[in-house]
Design an enzyme around this catalytic site. Sequence first.
Site, PDB file in Angstrom:
ATOM      1  N   PRO A   2       0.815  -1.215   0.000  1.00 45.09           N
ATOM      2  CA  PRO A   2       0.000   0.000   0.000  1.00 45.09           C
ATOM      3  C   PRO A   2       0.853   1.272   0.000  1.00 45.09           C
ATOM      4  O   PRO A   2       1.671   1.483   0.879  1.00 45.09           O
ATOM      5  CB  PRO A   2      -0.801  -0.122   1.303  1.00 45.09           C
ATOM      6  CG  PRO A   2      -0.774  -1.575   1.645  1.00 45.09           C
ATOM      7  CD  PRO A   2       0.556  -2.057   1.175  1.00 45.09           C
ATOM      8  N   GLU A   3       0.670   2.088  -1.007  1.00 49.25           N
ATOM      9  CA  GLU A   3       1.278   3.413  -1.066  1.00 49.25           C
ATOM     10  C   GLU A   3       0.175   4.380  -1.453  1.00 49.25           C
ATOM     11  O   GLU A   3      -1.000   4.008  -1.498  1.00 49.25           O
ATOM     12  CB  GLU A   3       2.463   3.418  -2.036  1.00 49.25           C
ATOM     13  CG  GLU A   3       3.517   2.380  -1.654  1.00 49.25           C
ATOM     14  CD  GLU A   3       4.889   2.597  -2.271  1.00 49.25           C
ATOM     15  OE1 GLU A   3       5.184   3.713  -2.721  1.00 49.25           O
ATOM     16  OE2 GLU A   3       5.682   1.633  -2.292  1.00 49.25           O
ATOM     17  N   LYS A  51      -1.366   7.825   3.285  1.00 50.40           N
ATOM     18  CA  LYS A  51      -1.612   6.389   3.428  1.00 50.40           C
ATOM     19  C   LYS A  51      -2.732   6.094   4.426  1.00 50.40           C
ATOM     20  O   LYS A  51      -2.893   4.951   4.860  1.00 50.40           O
ATOM     21  CB  LYS A  51      -0.323   5.689   3.864  1.00 50.40           C
ATOM     22  CG  LYS A  51       0.828   5.834   2.868  1.00 50.40           C
ATOM     23  CD  LYS A  51       2.040   5.075   3.364  1.00 50.40           C
ATOM     24  CE  LYS A  51       3.246   5.285   2.467  1.00 50.40           C
ATOM     25  NZ  LYS A  51       4.415   4.522   2.934  1.00 50.40           N
ATOM     26  N   ARG A 250      12.877  -2.325   5.151  1.00 45.39           N
ATOM     27  CA  ARG A 250      12.800  -1.286   4.135  1.00 45.39           C
ATOM     28  C   ARG A 250      13.659  -1.703   2.936  1.00 45.39           C
ATOM     29  O   ARG A 250      14.701  -1.096   2.671  1.00 45.39           O
ATOM     30  CB  ARG A 250      13.301   0.049   4.680  1.00 45.39           C
ATOM     31  CG  ARG A 250      12.502   0.618   5.842  1.00 45.39           C
ATOM     32  CD  ARG A 250      11.191   1.198   5.382  1.00 45.39           C
ATOM     33  NE  ARG A 250      10.576   2.036   6.411  1.00 45.39           N
ATOM     34  CZ  ARG A 250       9.362   2.534   6.326  1.00 45.39           C
ATOM     35  NH1 ARG A 250       8.626   2.282   5.267  1.00 45.39           N
ATOM     36  NH2 ARG A 250       8.870   3.288   7.294  1.00 45.39           N
TER      37      ARG A 250
END
Length: 280
Positions: A2-3, A51, A250
């Site tokens: 999700p972005e 977001k 990340r």
Amino acid sequence: MPEGDTIWQAAKRLHDALAGKVLTRSDLRVPKYATADLTGRTVLDVTARGKHLLTRVEGGLTLHSHLRMDGAWKIYANDQRWTGGPAHQIRAILGVHDRNAVGYRLPVLELLRTADEQQAVGHLGPDLLGPDWDAERALANLAEAPDRPLGEALLDQRNLAGVGNVYKSELCFLLGVTPWLAVGALPADRTAKLPALAKKLLEANRDRPIRNTTGRRGPDLFVYGRAPRPCLRCGTPIRVADQGDGSRERPTYWCPTCQTGPAPAPGSPPTHRFRSRTLP
């Protein structure tokens, strides 16, 4: 993952399914709101903010949710089987006469007064897909920490809202610099075009089912998820390493030939600089 673009899509699906309709079912499966009942209230709108998702209902209330990595909102017709996961993963159900919106694995779910929405999203910088977008403000936010690695700065939603790991890697590739280059070391011409480029990528993908940054029918992304396959431009194997403070994964992808700037040595631990500035 999700972005900003996928959250925008989720908001649109929820809005199309619920807005203007009266809630016939309300089930918030988190202890703090287990007794809250929204049935009988009309859903006014569902809006994305970076977001974050804001579902506003009649009576001045907003249901705030954040998907993070694993959350999802699914829409089902009354005769459909729910397939988003086992029942114990359901955190919210909002039903209207012909649809049910089911929230799975939502790590953030809170009911607040609409007048107090800023408590949930007030920390966010300009939204790349929102009416508040302000390119100059986004650049000014980034410039406040000139020594910070560009990749980390792009992920900090207080600078600009909507960029995640995918767009971080793709933006840095298109700018021709590694995500470990300090913000202040980014050449002026590339600094100037960063906001417009970021906005262009998210706007181009907000209506697409499959995210694409290459403009091709072949590989959809230049670097993200492509290590150790060859770079689409120069053929050099794409590299991957973690970036950030180690508090979460990340994965960061880059081409060591097409992108100039510092990069971690193979096997090096993640940096712990600027830990306090990483926000969802």
